[in-house]
Design an enzyme around this catalytic site. Sequence first.
Site, PDB file in Angstrom:
ATOM      1  CB  THR A  12      -0.928   0.029   1.220  1.00 25.36           C
ATOM      2  OG1 THR A  12      -0.174   0.288   2.410  1.00 25.36           O
ATOM      3  CG2 THR A  12      -1.671  -1.289   1.372  1.00 25.36           C
ATOM      4  N   GLY A  13       0.344   2.349  -0.473  1.00 21.25           N
ATOM      5  CA  GLY A  13       1.161   3.560  -0.600  1.00 21.25           C
ATOM      6  C   GLY A  13       2.295   3.349  -1.577  1.00 21.25           C
ATOM      7  CB  ALA A  14       2.549   0.910  -4.313  1.00 22.27           C
ATOM      8  CB  SER A  16       4.800   8.633  -3.373  1.00 22.41           C
ATOM      9  OG  SER A  16       5.619   9.751  -3.043  1.00 22.41           O
ATOM     10  N   GLY A  17       7.723   7.624  -2.592  1.00 22.91           N
ATOM     11  CA  GLY A  17       8.602   7.477  -1.442  1.00 22.91           C
ATOM     12  C   GLY A  17       9.045   6.059  -1.159  1.00 22.91           C
ATOM     13  N   GLY A  19       7.278   3.418  -0.396  1.00 24.11           N
ATOM     14  CA  GLY A  19       6.482   2.416  -1.102  1.00 24.11           C
ATOM     15  C   GLY A  19       6.937   2.227  -2.529  1.00 24.11           C
ATOM     16  CE1 TYR A 154       3.806  10.074   9.518  1.00 22.45           C
ATOM     17  CE2 TYR A 154       5.628  10.456  11.026  1.00 22.45           C
ATOM     18  CZ  TYR A 154       5.099   9.807   9.925  1.00 22.45           C
ATOM     19  OH  TYR A 154       5.854   8.880   9.246  1.00 22.45           O
TER      20      TYR A 154
END
Length: 302
Positions: A12-14, A16-17, A19, A154
């Site tokens: 998941t979150g693949a 950017s950054g 991921g 966060y």
Amino acid sequence: MKPLSRQTIVITGATSGIGLATTRMATERGAAVVLAARNEDALRRLAEEIRGRGGRVEYQVADVADPVQVDAVAAMAVKAFGGFDSWINDAGAFIYGRMEDVSLTDQRRLFDVTYWGVVHGTLAAARHLRERGGAIVNVGSVLGDRAIALQGPYCAAKGAVRNATDAFRMDFEGEGLPISVTLIKPGPIDTPFMEHARNATGTKGTRNPPPAYHPRVAARAILHACETPVRDLYVGTAGWLTSLGGALAPRLDAPAPDRSAAPRTGPGAAPPAGCRAPATRPSAGRGSWRGRHGRHGRSGPP
């Protein structure tokens, strides 16, 4: 646990950054991947890139805050590859600002993605892996061990991720399930998260405290956990020292995070408070900071 070349991995979150770096590294090592993110255009471009190199990939548009959409990611993995062996919960949200300046709506949304997204992903993965066996890898943060200025929501969410990961691990071990549960604790990583963050500081933006590590350093730790059962992994000595300092002398190093989180100004800074920074590079692996650990290699073209 299987070698990566024989695994199917959900990420998941693949797009950017961390991921994105993990996705590219996993496919370079022969794994099939199922990618999840909210940005369908970025997912499609990334899938085309991987297929162009001969990789195996499918994707599912999903907001991890919605458990129904997370279940659809698992269903896609079963449909495309007959199941999966590792599940990486990397999606997250970020807000800069003092606790009293960040709206409750924004704080709840951050928790929906950063905390509940991990819970939804872990539950979906466990339903599949309880018989098959495999790994669940949750991307936390050293800021789950201690809070710093202007990043309170966060830090709170990552603290919740840490405790939820521990609780899931204990539950699975108590049932004797063949599921490895790992918490990854990155320190400062050079990703575009600051460009994607909501900013409530009343200034033009913030900067990442140095040293910033290349996202491929985090990707290596994540993929190691997909092959090797391990409890916690820190990414970067700076991150480990942050956690250690918070545990041993929380007041002694308190001013340092305050300074490192101080708002930055000038060209390229984020928009004013109350605005969501544009995702200027939706498939970017790195951010605008180039720390001394950039020598670890690029995660791909910007």
